[in-house]
Enzyme design. Structure first.
Site, PDB file in Angstrom:
ATOM      1  N   LYS A  35     -38.175 -46.591  -2.934  1.00 39.26           N
ATOM      2  CA  LYS A  35     -37.478 -45.301  -2.919  1.00 39.26           C
ATOM      3  C   LYS A  35     -36.472 -45.251  -4.069  1.00 39.26           C
ATOM      4  O   LYS A  35     -36.152 -46.269  -4.682  1.00 39.26           O
ATOM      5  CB  LYS A  35     -36.766 -45.110  -1.579  1.00 39.26           C
ATOM      6  CG  LYS A  35     -35.737 -46.183  -1.251  1.00 39.26           C
ATOM      7  CD  LYS A  35     -35.156 -45.983   0.135  1.00 39.26           C
ATOM      8  CE  LYS A  35     -34.141 -47.083   0.449  1.00 39.26           C
ATOM      9  NZ  LYS A  35     -33.506 -46.896   1.767  1.00 39.26           N
ATOM     10  N   TYR A 252      -8.253 -43.219 -22.654  1.00 40.91           N
ATOM     11  CA  TYR A 252      -7.617 -42.165 -21.870  1.00 40.91           C
ATOM     12  C   TYR A 252      -6.584 -42.725 -20.900  1.00 40.91           C
ATOM     13  O   TYR A 252      -6.819 -43.731 -20.234  1.00 40.91           O
ATOM     14  CB  TYR A 252      -8.673 -41.391 -21.082  1.00 40.91           C
ATOM     15  CG  TYR A 252      -9.559 -40.515 -21.932  1.00 40.91           C
ATOM     16  CD1 TYR A 252      -9.035 -39.458 -22.668  1.00 40.91           C
ATOM     17  CD2 TYR A 252     -10.930 -40.750 -21.995  1.00 40.91           C
ATOM     18  CE1 TYR A 252      -9.851 -38.651 -23.449  1.00 40.91           C
ATOM     19  CE2 TYR A 252     -11.753 -39.946 -22.762  1.00 40.91           C
ATOM     20  CZ  TYR A 252     -11.210 -38.903 -23.490  1.00 40.91           C
ATOM     21  OH  TYR A 252     -12.028 -38.105 -24.258  1.00 40.91           O
TER      22      TYR A 252
END
Length: 362
Positions: A35, A252
């Protein structure tokens, strides 16, 4: 000029890991769980590396259709069964086995005269999908009366608790008591149960994450005894080097501030590639050595991960420069080690590889 990031998928490692599962589970047959694009590794790689499995287990009919189109003729199990009644014709066309976990799915199958192989799911304590023990036997008899081939399934909530309680005992007891006297095969064990609870395997096991060389517990040391191989390696290169002085900040928010003069390496990989933005300073990155004979060294992240780049402290890699290869996770650096620093699990990181990252299947 192509950006240097690359996810390499080793199909030989997949084959090796499947062989290790066979050694661990004895006579049990194997549903290889693929999956979520085979845990981010791609169905194409799964088909190439796991071709000796007894069956594939997945979620989506489109994936089942793709496997059939590639010539896969063995069994396919839909782990969440039908999402709506209209899908029954496709299930029959594609010769899929079905997990049945709710009364509505039973009702849909009662209208279907074509016999389908069903794994009826018992909620033995996970409290996610499945019938309660009181409702299970009635669902079984309803499906059996309609001519469907009914087998038994449950899913363990705590099989990954290595040497800790609760484990699988209570769920095993519930499962055994509920199906007592009912015909059909059994499917119980996920990767964790295959690794640590081989008294709870059943006729069909369902390994997923271990096939990709990743630990169900989130700790790579826990699976070293299984001798699995890493399948995915996420690599990139240093695209710039900055010379910082004491007091200079990186990235940042100025999260990282240099305590002394140092070199910072800028790597072409960021959260838009699937790398976790919440990775903290100190999260490891493997930097290749100065020659082909050198194994390389771990350098820590220094500064906030941004969309397209992350930055590392090169203090212990003086040779590193523009073009030096790095590994974000893979054969030199377990993805579990990275995930732990980002307060997540390896499953999430490999499943989150972004579509813009080129994939190489080897």
């Amino acid at each position: 000029m192509e950006r240097p990031i690359l996810a390499s998928i080793d199909t030989g490692a997949l084959s090796h890991n499947l062989a290790r599962v066979r050694e661990l589970v004895g006579n049990s047959r194997i549903w290889s769980v693929v999956k979520a694009r085979a845990y981010g590794h791609s169905l194409k790689a799964a088909l190439a590396g796991l071709g000796q499995t007894d069956g594939f287990a997945l979620l989506d009919l489109d994936d089942a259709r793709w496997l059939r189109a590639q010539g896969w003729d063995k069994r396919i199990l839909l782990l969440e069964g039908l999402f709506n009644e209209d899908d029954l014709s496709s299930v029959i066309e594609l010769r899929c086995d079905l997990v049945v976990h709710c009364a509505e799915q039973v009702s849909w199958l009662e209208k279907q005269s074509h016999p389908i192989t069903v794994f009826l799911k018992l909620n033995s304590g996970m409290n996610r999908l499945g019938f309660t023990p009181d409702a299970y036997r009635l669902a079984y008899h309803r499906l059996h009366a309609q001519g469907h081939h009914v087998h038994h399934m449950t899913h363990f909530a705590n099989a990954d608790r290595v040497d800790r309680e609760p484990s699988v005992g209570a769920q095993m007891e519930c499962f055994s008591k509920t199906i007592d006297g009912l015909q059909g095969e059994t499917s119980l064990a996920n990767s964790a149960a295959v690794l640590w609870h081989r008294n709870a395997l059943g006729d069909w096991v369902r390994p997923g994450i271990m096939l990709h060389g990743i630990s169900p517990t989130g700790a790579y040391k826990d699976i070293e005894h299984a001798h699995l191989k890493t399948v995915m390696s996420l690599s990139s290169k240093i695209i710039a080097v900055q010379e910082l002085q004491a007091g200079d900040a990186v990235g940042y928010g100025a999260r990282y501030v240099a305590k002394q003069a140092m070199r910072i390496g800028v790597i072409a990989c960021g959260y838009a590639d699937g790398y976790p933005r919440h990775a903290v300073d100190g999260t490891p990155v493997w930097v290749s050595g100065p020659t082909d004979k050198t194994s390389g060294i771990i350098c820590p992240i220094a500064g906030q991960v941004s969309m397209d780049m992350l930055t590392i402290d090169l203090s212990h890699a003086p040779w590193a420069t523009l073009g030096t290869s790095v590994e974000l996770w893979g054969k030199n650096l377990p993805v579990d080690d990275v995930a732990n620093q980002a307060q997540t699990i390896g499953y999430e990181l490999v499943c989150a590889i972004a579509p813009r990252v080129p994939v190489e299947i080897i």
